[in-house]
Each structure stands twice: as structure tokens, then as C-alpha cells.
Write a protein that holds these residues in place. Structure first.
Motif, mmCIF file in Angstrom:
data_model
loop_
_atom_site.group_PDB
_atom_site.id
_atom_site.type_symbol
_atom_site.label_atom_id
_atom_site.label_comp_id
_atom_site.label_asym_id
_atom_site.label_seq_id
_atom_site.Cartn_x
_atom_site.Cartn_y
_atom_site.Cartn_z
ATOM 1 N N ALA A 136 0.829 -1.202 0.000
ATOM 2 C CA ALA A 136 0.000 0.000 0.000
ATOM 3 C C ALA A 136 0.866 1.256 0.000
ATOM 4 O O ALA A 136 0.588 2.222 -0.727
ATOM 5 N N ALA A 137 1.925 1.260 0.805
ATOM 6 C CA ALA A 137 2.813 2.423 0.869
ATOM 7 C C ALA A 137 3.501 2.661 -0.466
ATOM 8 O O ALA A 137 3.638 3.801 -0.916
ATOM 9 N N SER A 138 3.926 1.588 -1.107
ATOM 10 C CA SER A 138 4.571 1.715 -2.411
ATOM 11 C C SER A 138 3.612 2.295 -3.438
ATOM 12 O O SER A 138 3.978 3.204 -4.209
ATOM 13 N N ARG A 139 2.375 1.813 -3.430
ATOM 14 C CA ARG A 139 1.377 2.324 -4.373
ATOM 15 C C ARG A 139 1.052 3.783 -4.079
ATOM 16 O O ARG A 139 0.888 4.596 -5.008
ATOM 17 N N ALA A 140 0.977 4.136 -2.804
ATOM 18 C CA ALA A 140 0.701 5.517 -2.423
ATOM 19 C C ALA A 140 1.804 6.448 -2.906
ATOM 20 O O ALA A 140 1.537 7.535 -3.442
ATOM 21 N N CYS A 141 3.048 6.025 -2.737
ATOM 22 C CA CYS A 141 4.169 6.862 -3.150
ATOM 23 C C CYS A 141 4.242 6.993 -4.667
ATOM 24 O O CYS A 141 4.565 8.071 -5.189
ATOM 25 N N GLU A 142 3.942 5.933 -5.389
ATOM 26 C CA GLU A 142 3.923 6.000 -6.846
ATOM 27 C C GLU A 142 2.896 7.024 -7.322
ATOM 28 O O GLU A 142 3.159 7.821 -8.226
ATOM 29 N N THR A 143 1.730 7.005 -6.696
ATOM 30 C CA THR A 143 0.676 7.949 -7.073
ATOM 31 C C THR A 143 1.084 9.379 -6.744
ATOM 32 O O THR A 143 0.879 10.300 -7.546
ATOM 33 N N ALA A 144 1.666 9.576 -5.555
ATOM 34 C CA ALA A 144 2.087 10.916 -5.151
ATOM 35 C C ALA A 144 3.226 11.432 -6.024
ATOM 36 O O ALA A 144 3.275 12.616 -6.376
ATOM 37 N N LEU A 145 4.159 10.554 -6.383
ATOM 38 C CA LEU A 145 5.259 10.942 -7.264
ATOM 39 C C LEU A 145 4.748 11.393 -8.626
ATOM 40 O O LEU A 145 5.336 12.267 -9.269
ATOM 41 N N ALA A 146 3.643 10.796 -9.064
ATOM 42 C CA ALA A 146 3.056 11.164 -10.354
ATOM 43 C C ALA A 146 2.201 12.425 -10.254
ATOM 44 O O ALA A 146 1.606 12.843 -11.247
ATOM 45 N N GLY A 147 2.134 13.015 -9.057
ATOM 46 C CA GLY A 147 1.402 14.268 -8.887
ATOM 47 C C GLY A 147 0.008 14.123 -8.327
ATOM 48 O O GLY A 147 -0.711 15.111 -8.198
ATOM 49 N N GLY A 148 -0.404 12.882 -7.982
ATOM 50 C CA GLY A 148 -1.746 12.669 -7.455
ATOM 51 C C GLY A 148 -1.812 12.816 -5.944
ATOM 52 O O GLY A 148 -0.844 12.535 -5.238
ATOM 53 N N GLU A 149 -2.961 13.251 -5.453
ATOM 54 C CA GLU A 149 -3.195 13.342 -4.015
ATOM 55 C C GLU A 149 -3.591 11.966 -3.483
ATOM 56 O O GLU A 149 -4.330 11.225 -4.138
ATOM 57 N N VAL A 150 -3.099 11.637 -2.283
ATOM 58 C CA VAL A 150 -3.315 10.309 -1.687
ATOM 59 C C VAL A 150 -3.864 10.469 -0.273
ATOM 60 O O VAL A 150 -3.416 11.343 0.480
ATOM 61 N N ALA A 151 -4.822 9.630 0.075
ATOM 62 C CA ALA A 151 -5.343 9.598 1.443
ATOM 63 C C ALA A 151 -5.235 8.183 1.993
ATOM 64 O O ALA A 151 -5.598 7.216 1.321
ATOM 65 N N VAL A 152 -4.715 8.077 3.211
ATOM 66 C CA VAL A 152 -4.706 6.810 3.938
ATOM 67 C C VAL A 152 -5.676 6.994 5.105
ATOM 68 O O VAL A 152 -5.465 7.847 5.968
ATOM 69 N N VAL A 153 -6.741 6.205 5.120
ATOM 70 C CA VAL A 153 -7.888 6.470 5.988
ATOM 71 C C VAL A 153 -7.973 5.438 7.110
ATOM 72 O O VAL A 153 -7.862 4.227 6.871
ATOM 73 N N PHE A 154 -8.199 5.945 8.331
ATOM 74 C CA PHE A 154 -8.363 5.091 9.512
ATOM 75 C C PHE A 154 -9.727 5.363 10.125
ATOM 76 O O PHE A 154 -10.173 6.512 10.217
ATOM 77 N N GLY A 155 -10.388 4.306 10.608
ATOM 78 C CA GLY A 155 -11.727 4.440 11.171
ATOM 79 C C GLY A 155 -11.743 4.597 12.676
ATOM 80 O O GLY A 155 -10.714 4.849 13.321
ATOM 81 N N ARG A 156 -12.897 4.411 13.225
ATOM 82 C CA ARG A 156 -13.120 4.602 14.662
ATOM 83 C C ARG A 156 -12.413 3.514 15.474
ATOM 84 O O ARG A 156 -12.235 2.403 14.994
ATOM 85 N N GLU A 157 -12.076 3.859 16.710
ATOM 86 C CA GLU A 157 -11.320 2.934 17.541
ATOM 87 C C GLU A 157 -12.032 1.590 17.724
ATOM 88 O O GLU A 157 -11.401 0.540 17.674
#
Length: 265
Positions: free
Chosen positions: A102-123
Motif C-alpha cells: 500500500a505504501a509503495s502504491r501511495a508513493c507511486e501515485t504521489a510521485l506522479a502528482g496525485g493526491e493520496v489519502a490513507v484512511v483510519f476508522g473509529r477505535e
């Protein structure tokens, strides 16, 4: 030149419905230790709160710059990639990624200029099914199955660490590859199609759902099931802005023809 710093600026950590303010402060601290700075809070139950300030422990700047929204859709509207962290499989069928993948995919997207969100839910309950539907993929931390309960801030720390590792390992290489691909597109005389934002995709899905109703596609079947499958199909396709406009034009014509067939104008 520090490529990974600008890439990190395009990655945000989103906390949904956080119940304990101390977890917000601890999450801010987790971000700062890994070189991340963007924290978004969706409808936190108690915030601002002095416990959040205390637990930030030096990450006051991250906490001070955190933004709040009423809904997850608002928090990720401009994102190209949305990853939802979940402790268990849900009814919403999403591709499930290991944190490192997931981190690798997130960084690839961000490197290409895209905005990325990693979302966490309720406790206690995590992300709701409707919230997971807004995500492109799910992230599951492979904790000890005999004791898999992971504190929210600890989970944020795990993903922040993986993002840090990916940024340090692949930042420069990914930037060079992205620039080369852009140069090839310019050399071919074609401006690259910008990836569709999350808000644009949600607009497409809303129009698609209405069109399916207009043409009586479901014929008594549950519409939710079909839309879940169609969402997964289109999200996997990683559509560009022009492609979304084309599809919405087709849907608009289908809606117009449905109105004519029904005798409406």
C-alpha cells in the motif's frame, strides 16, 4: 533536491470519527516522526481538546495545521488514491493490500502528482461499509491473530513508517521515471490525461446509479450489489478526466433517450 519531501506533501492521513482525543495527538506525533505533516479529521467526537495537545508531544505544528471535515467524501474529494485501513474483511469487497504494498502504491501515485489519502476508522468499529466504498483498496496490518487488537495511533505509526520507507527507497527513482514518461508523452504530441479526482469519480458513480434507474436496468434486483461491482470495475480502470467526461456524456444521452421513451421532455 529533496524529492521525497514534495511527494510526502501529497499524502494525507485521515482519521474518521475518532472517539478519544489522545489518539489524535498521538497520531500527529506518529506522522511527524516519519516526515509526514498532513492530518485530516472527519467528524471527531472531541476536538479540539487539551488531551490531544498533550499527546502530540512536540508535534503541535501537525496538530495546528490539521483540517476538519464533516464527511469522508469531503476529506478525499481531490484524491487520486484512497486507501482504507481495516482490521478485518467486510461485506464491501476491496482489493486487500499489505502495508508495504500500500505504501509503495501511495508513493507511486504521489510521485506522479496525485493526491493520496490513507484512511483510519473509529477505535471500536473501524470504517463503515459506506466509507470503505469510497476507498480504492483496503490495507490490513498482519498482526498476531491471537491478539490482533491494535491501537489507532499504533496503526497510524505502522503505515506512516511504511510510507517513510517507501519515500526514502523510491523517491528519486520514481521521480525520474515520471519525468521520462511525461517527456515521452510530450514528444508524441499528446498531452497526458490527468487522473480523475475522487470527487469526479463520485460524480460519475452518482450519474451511473441514476441512469441505471432511468433505464430500469435492475428489474427488481437490488441496485446496491450492481453498483458495488461497477464501482470496483471503474476504480480498477484508473480513469482520466477526459475518460470520465466521455462516460458522463454517454450516460447523459442514455438518460435523455430514457426520458423520451417514457414520454418525458
Amino acid at each position: 533536491m529533496n524529492h521525497d519531501a514534495s511527494t510526502a506533501d501529497r499524502i494525507r492521513i485521515v482519521l474518521v470519527g475518532t472517539q478519544h482525543p489522545g489518539n489524535i495527538g498521538s497520531a500527529a506525533r506518529a506522522l511527524k516522526t516519519m516526515g509526514l505533516a498532513r492530518l485530516v479529521l472527519v467528524a471527531p467526537q472531541r476536538y479540539p481538546h487539551n488531551e490531544a495537545d498533550m499527546m502530540a508531544a512536540g508535534a503541535d505544528d501537525v496538530l495546528a495545521s490539521a483540517t476538519c471535515t464533516d464527511t469522508l467524501a469531503d476529506a478525499v474529494a481531490d484524491c487520486r488514491l484512497v486507501l482504507g485501513c481495516t482490521a478485518r474483511s467486510r461485506r464491501v469487497q476491496l482489493q486487500e493490500l499489505h502495508p508495504r504494498t500500500a505504501a509503495s502504491r501511495a508513493c507511486e501515485t504521489a510521485l506522479a502528482g496525485g493526491e493520496v489519502a490513507v484512511v483510519f476508522g473509529r477505535e471500536r468499529t473501524g470504517l463503515e461499509n459506506e466509507e470503505l466504498q469510497l476507498c480504492h483498496a483496503a490495507v490490513h496490518i498482519p498482526a498476531n491473530p491471537d491478539y490482533s487488537s491494535l491501537n489507532l495511533a499504533a496503526a497510524v505509526q505502522v503505515l506512516s513508517y511504511e510510507l517513510r520507507v517507501a519515500l526514502l527507497a523510491d523517491g528519486v527513482t520514481g521521480m525520474v521515471e515520471g519525468q521520462a514518461a511525461e517527456g515521452q508523452a510530450r514528444g508524441a504530441g499528446h498531452a497526458p490525461d490527468r487522473p480523475a479526482s475522487h470527487a469526479q469519480m463520485e460524480g460519475l458513480f452518482g450519474q451511473l446509479a441514476q441512469t441505471l434507474d432511468d433505464i430500469d436496468f435492475h428489474k427488481g434486483r437490488a441496485p446496491a450489489s450492481a453498483m458495488r461491482k461497477l464501482r470496483r470495475l471503474f476504480l480498477r480502470s484508473e480513469l482520466g478526466e477526459r475518460e470520465v467526461r466521455l462516460l458522463r456524456g454517454i450516460l447523459a444521452d442514455a438518460q435523455r433517450m430514457a426520458r423520451l421513451a417514457a414520454g418525458r421532455h
